[in-house]
Design a protein around this motif. Structure first.
Motif, PDB file in Angstrom:
ATOM      1  N   PRO A   1      -7.147   9.369  47.439  1.00  0.00           N
ATOM      2  CA  PRO A   1      -8.637   9.194  47.202  1.00  0.00           C
ATOM      3  C   PRO A   1      -9.644  10.240  47.838  1.00  0.00           C
ATOM      4  O   PRO A   1     -10.535  10.742  47.262  1.00  0.00           O
ATOM      5  CB  PRO A   1      -8.610   7.798  47.638  1.00  0.00           C
ATOM      6  N   THR A   2      -9.341  10.903  49.014  1.00  0.00           N
ATOM      7  CA  THR A   2     -10.171  11.591  49.753  1.00  0.00           C
ATOM      8  C   THR A   2      -9.920  12.947  48.979  1.00  0.00           C
ATOM      9  O   THR A   2     -11.206  13.741  48.525  1.00  0.00           O
ATOM     10  CB  THR A   2      -9.510  11.817  51.308  1.00  0.00           C
ATOM     11  N   GLU A   3      -9.090  13.504  48.463  1.00  0.00           N
ATOM     12  CA  GLU A   3      -8.859  14.631  47.660  1.00  0.00           C
ATOM     13  C   GLU A   3      -9.728  14.591  46.348  1.00  0.00           C
ATOM     14  O   GLU A   3     -10.488  15.316  45.935  1.00  0.00           O
ATOM     15  CB  GLU A   3      -7.222  15.124  47.434  1.00  0.00           C
ATOM     16  N   LEU A   4      -9.395  13.365  45.494  1.00  0.00           N
ATOM     17  CA  LEU A   4     -10.173  12.997  44.487  1.00  0.00           C
ATOM     18  C   LEU A   4     -11.730  13.212  44.672  1.00  0.00           C
ATOM     19  O   LEU A   4     -12.284  13.546  43.750  1.00  0.00           O
ATOM     20  CB  LEU A   4      -9.640  11.765  43.716  1.00  0.00           C
ATOM     21  N   GLN A   5     -12.161  12.509  45.763  1.00  0.00           N
ATOM     22  CA  GLN A   5     -13.674  12.535  46.039  1.00  0.00           C
ATOM     23  C   GLN A   5     -14.220  13.831  46.035  1.00  0.00           C
ATOM     24  O   GLN A   5     -15.291  14.209  45.640  1.00  0.00           O
ATOM     25  CB  GLN A   5     -13.842  11.593  47.226  1.00  0.00           C
ATOM     26  N   ALA A   6     -13.344  14.490  46.962  1.00  0.00           N
ATOM     27  CA  ALA A   6     -13.703  16.001  46.915  1.00  0.00           C
ATOM     28  C   ALA A   6     -13.973  16.811  45.705  1.00  0.00           C
ATOM     29  O   ALA A   6     -14.610  17.623  45.470  1.00  0.00           O
ATOM     30  CB  ALA A   6     -12.797  16.512  48.017  1.00  0.00           C
ATOM     31  N   TYR A   7     -12.645  16.628  44.912  1.00  0.00           N
ATOM     32  CA  TYR A   7     -12.797  17.226  43.559  1.00  0.00           C
ATOM     33  C   TYR A   7     -13.976  16.858  42.731  1.00  0.00           C
ATOM     34  O   TYR A   7     -14.479  17.739  42.336  1.00  0.00           O
ATOM     35  CB  TYR A   7     -11.398  16.941  42.912  1.00  0.00           C
ATOM     36  N   LEU A   8     -14.381  15.532  42.813  1.00  0.00           N
ATOM     37  CA  LEU A   8     -15.378  15.145  41.931  1.00  0.00           C
ATOM     38  C   LEU A   8     -16.737  15.587  42.393  1.00  0.00           C
ATOM     39  O   LEU A   8     -17.520  15.967  41.684  1.00  0.00           O
ATOM     40  CB  LEU A   8     -15.326  13.724  41.851  1.00  0.00           C
ATOM     41  N   THR A   9     -16.928  15.617  43.717  1.00  0.00           N
ATOM     42  CA  THR A   9     -18.109  16.344  44.320  1.00  0.00           C
ATOM     43  C   THR A   9     -18.205  17.609  43.975  1.00  0.00           C
ATOM     44  O   THR A   9     -19.300  18.135  43.848  1.00  0.00           O
ATOM     45  CB  THR A   9     -17.901  15.895  45.909  1.00  0.00           C
ATOM     46  N   ALA A  10     -17.264  18.245  43.943  1.00  0.00           N
ATOM     47  CA  ALA A  10     -17.191  19.751  43.876  1.00  0.00           C
ATOM     48  C   ALA A  10     -17.353  20.200  42.289  1.00  0.00           C
ATOM     49  O   ALA A  10     -18.015  21.222  41.902  1.00  0.00           O
ATOM     50  CB  ALA A  10     -15.928  20.613  44.429  1.00  0.00           C
ATOM     51  N   ASN A  11     -17.005  19.216  41.545  1.00  0.00           N
ATOM     52  CA  ASN A  11     -17.131  19.880  39.977  1.00  0.00           C
ATOM     53  C   ASN A  11     -17.894  18.698  39.186  1.00  0.00           C
ATOM     54  O   ASN A  11     -17.803  18.552  38.048  1.00  0.00           O
ATOM     55  CB  ASN A  11     -15.739  19.698  39.407  1.00  0.00           C
TER      56      ASN A  11
END
Length: 104
Positions: free
Chosen positions: A3-13
């Motif tokens: 979930p942390t990686e997903l959140q970082a991905y969504l924040t960046a993209n």
């Protein structure tokens, strides 16, 4: 992908986090104003509540994607699914319809 990686991905993209916060913060501030003046939260607590709501939202998205991928954790596979299904655009569009609290 966790979930942390997903959140970082969504924040960046995407603009999903900012769109979510545009809806969550006013709602939480309105709810806070309904509290007795001596029991109102400060802005840091309101922000933490909004961050917690966003984390729960990300957890739900993560769970749904994880079900489709049947436990696959490779970030490349997750990104491929997200891109193929236009999930970022879908989530951004759904933020326009997002509302907190009871509808009157």
């Amino acid at each position: 992908m966790n979930p942390t990686e997903l959140q970082a991905y969504l924040t960046a993209n995407s603009q999903i986090e900012s769109l979510f916060m545009e809806k969550a913060l006013p709602y939480l501030n309105d709810e806070n104003l309904k509290r007795a003046p001596a029991r109102r939260y400060n802005s840091a607590i309101i922000q933490r509540q909004a961050d917690k709501l966003y984390s729960e939202f990300i957890e739900q998205i993560h769970g749904k994607i994880s079900q489709q991928l049947r436990g696959e954790q490779n970030p490349a596979v997750w990104k491929q699914l997200i891109e193929q299904n236009n999930l970022v655009e879908e989530l951004e569009d759904s933020m326009a319809d997002l509302s907190f609290g009871a509808e009157e």
